[in-house]
Design a protein around this motif. Sequence first.
Motif, PDB file in Angstrom:
ATOM      1  N   GLY A  52      21.074  71.014  21.897  1.00 31.62           N
ATOM      2  CA  GLY A  52      21.292  70.723  20.481  1.00 31.62           C
ATOM      3  C   GLY A  52      22.663  70.144  20.160  1.00 31.62           C
ATOM      4  N   SER A  53      23.605  70.272  21.065  1.00 30.14           N
ATOM      5  CA  SER A  53      24.961  69.761  20.819  1.00 30.14           C
ATOM      6  C   SER A  53      25.335  68.789  21.925  1.00 30.14           C
ATOM      7  N   LEU A  61      35.876  64.454  19.423  1.00 26.40           N
ATOM      8  CA  LEU A  61      35.670  64.456  17.972  1.00 26.40           C
ATOM      9  C   LEU A  61      34.744  63.318  17.555  1.00 26.40           C
ATOM     10  N   ASP A 118      30.724  70.062  19.015  1.00 31.91           N
ATOM     11  CA  ASP A 118      30.911  71.245  18.180  1.00 31.91           C
ATOM     12  C   ASP A 118      31.095  72.466  19.065  1.00 31.91           C
ATOM     13  N   ARG A 119      31.090  73.637  18.445  1.00 27.07           N
ATOM     14  CA  ARG A 119      31.407  74.852  19.192  1.00 27.07           C
ATOM     15  C   ARG A 119      30.353  75.229  20.231  1.00 27.07           C
ATOM     16  N   LYS A 120      29.176  74.605  20.135  1.00 25.78           N
ATOM     17  CA  LYS A 120      28.138  74.890  21.135  1.00 25.78           C
ATOM     18  C   LYS A 120      28.084  73.804  22.209  1.00 25.78           C
ATOM     19  N   TYR A 130      39.682  73.018  22.984  1.00 28.79           N
ATOM     20  CA  TYR A 130      38.938  72.344  21.913  1.00 28.79           C
ATOM     21  C   TYR A 130      38.234  73.389  21.056  1.00 28.79           C
ATOM     22  N   MET A 131      38.532  73.394  19.768  1.00 29.00           N
ATOM     23  CA  MET A 131      37.995  74.427  18.862  1.00 29.00           C
ATOM     24  C   MET A 131      38.254  75.838  19.398  1.00 29.00           C
TER      25      MET A 131
END
Lengths: 364, 364
Positions: free
Chosen positions: A37-38, A92, A97-99, A121-122
């Motif tokens: 999903g990411s 970016l 993202d976080r996942k 990162y994050m």
Amino acid sequence: MKELTVDLGERSYPIYIGEGILQQIGELFAKHGIGKGSPLLIVTDSHVAEHHLGDVVSRLEEAGYTTTSYTVSAGEKSKSLSVLEDVVSAALQAGLDRKSTVVALGGGVVGDLAGFVAASYMRGIRFVQIPTTILAHDSSVGGKVAVNHPLAKNIIGAFHQPELVLYDTATLRTLPDREVKAGLSEMIKHGLIWDAEFTAWLEENAQKLVSLDQEALQYGLYFGCKVKSIVVSQDEKENGLRAILNLGHTIGHALEAVSGYNKLLHGEAISIGMVGAAKLAIRLGHPEHIYTVTKRILQAFGLPVSVPADLDTDAIMNAMMHDKKFSEGNMIYIIPTEIGKVEINKNVSAAWVREVVEQLKQEV
Amino acid sequence: MKELTVDLGERSYPIYIGEGILQQIGELFAKHGIGKGSPLLIVTDSHVAEHHLGDVVSRLEEAGYTTTSYTVSAGEKSKSLSVLEDVVSAALQAGLDRKSTVVALGGGVVGDLAGFVAASYMRGIRFVQIPTTILAHDSSVGGKVAVNHPLAKNIIGAFHQPELVLYDTATLRTLPDREVKAGLSEMIKHGLIWDAEFTAWLEENAQKLVSLDQEALQYGLYFGCKVKSIVVSQDEKENGLRAILNLGHTIGHALEAVSGYNKLLHGEAISIGMVGAAKLAIRLGHPEHIYTVTKRILQAFGLPVSVPADLDTDAIMNAMMHDKKFSEGNMIYIIPTEIGKVEINKNVSAAWVREVVEQLKQEV
């Protein structure tokens, strides 16, 4: 395909070693919880990209992953904060993202850089290592990731464990001969610090390993990773035992620094450093054969055992004083006490080290 | 002197709050294991250095510590990788080793920057926070440290808990009035997300807090830190509950980004964001008084409640889409369901948010 687990509680992860295992990359990612999903970010270098990036991307895309890749220049210079900033720009822009997961496809430089991107990162996302050098069998196990600072190597970093390591030994065929030998230097180190039998096996199989015989190579990588993972499991954050992995590294790092990081490969520098550590061992009263055997094995692999005569001894000593392994002013050395055994010696005198460095210039 | 503990297992640490506690800095450092054998690095900014650096340095030196200090320019621009590299240069030149400690003397910018230096220098050394702003009562608890990237705030960082936090409320007297109010905005947030009674106390004591009445201030900071620490204890790495601390931050961060980070202070931006979250709450069917009370409290502190009319709504919406709190495409909002209670709502429609942003431009 060989498999082993680095045992770190909830941060445990598997290492897969085998010829052609990148063909199963999609399944292995999915099996170890890398979600679709990411987006993934594959970080690689210009040399590796040429040989392997297209294949990795297309297999991952076929398996349903969205990927972006970022290729850095090959070489140590890419381990900088400025390249880190560029990789984060790419992350970016690709919408990581976080996942998301960062995939390091390459040797130690790429692994360290991409690993520190993943660690920061994050404030930390997932990370997979796909080592494409022999040397990286060492750096891809244990979660030490970092970039360099103009004044010191590996000084800005983190402990960040990967989700899995995929070691496709087919990728090693594209390595230049000199890098093969330098990579095997860390494998020899794993024998010297932990296992006399494995060390003897290495000496017997030197020719097979240098010529990339697949069976020997897979066993050697498996055992090298295993030694590293046993040590790391017992001391994840380098508070004690893990220091033994630095056999040959104190002198080795100094030689790399003084020669400007382009004359000696890391594995070559620690080869010389391991001879130095063996000489210090003798000076400390340990058996003479430690030195003889260490040197004989390294030479069987065609690795250097002497300090280049043009390197200045004062400069080498200075570089050692700046090495981050010196805590509160003590000089800490990893000293072999037997083949397959080492001790952490906190009282090595600088005068003895200087003597050994001088002797190493005469070594033949 | 008030004391509370942030409960994080082996990473637990105390927060001391009191007027003049910097006079005891030497004892408190020693009590919490900051050794005297390795140099300390004090990171501060040009404004804070003027008022407090000399005092902190001389007290630490008197207590037997070796210190070096590094002063960055005041302001968000210092939260960059390039300033991080400069701070690391200072750390290397001062001979910081693995037993050294980085001391953050300042507000959120200094805390985030120095904290990330501590998190990454030699892969992590110790860290002490000495907040000198009210806003920093929030940022100094919880271990989130980071620098900015040209494309995104706080995107490169770590979770790195301090050894202790020393909150000397005497240092707050040098703050400009506007920063006092903006700092109190995070304190109000801690009331709104967790405790109706504390929220009522805040409204009653608005004048005392704005005029830095020491007793009110210490209680407010103590309670604000306590709410934060309870939340952080339950979710150190922001996997769930911790998201509630972002009340008002989704809209707030977007307003900061679009206004170029110099028109609105962080606390002002989240003040407006909290009014926005209250309006979304009403849209979702929660009681009308959530909006009335939220707005009334913020106005009692002289905080802004409306979006500056010159900020472009499309730009604000775009900035929100880039906010790292959106995972796998969902829009996550922290929505108040009562005064002192919030929910994490993952299904807020972008159209409603746009509507609310438009309405916030008319707010009086």
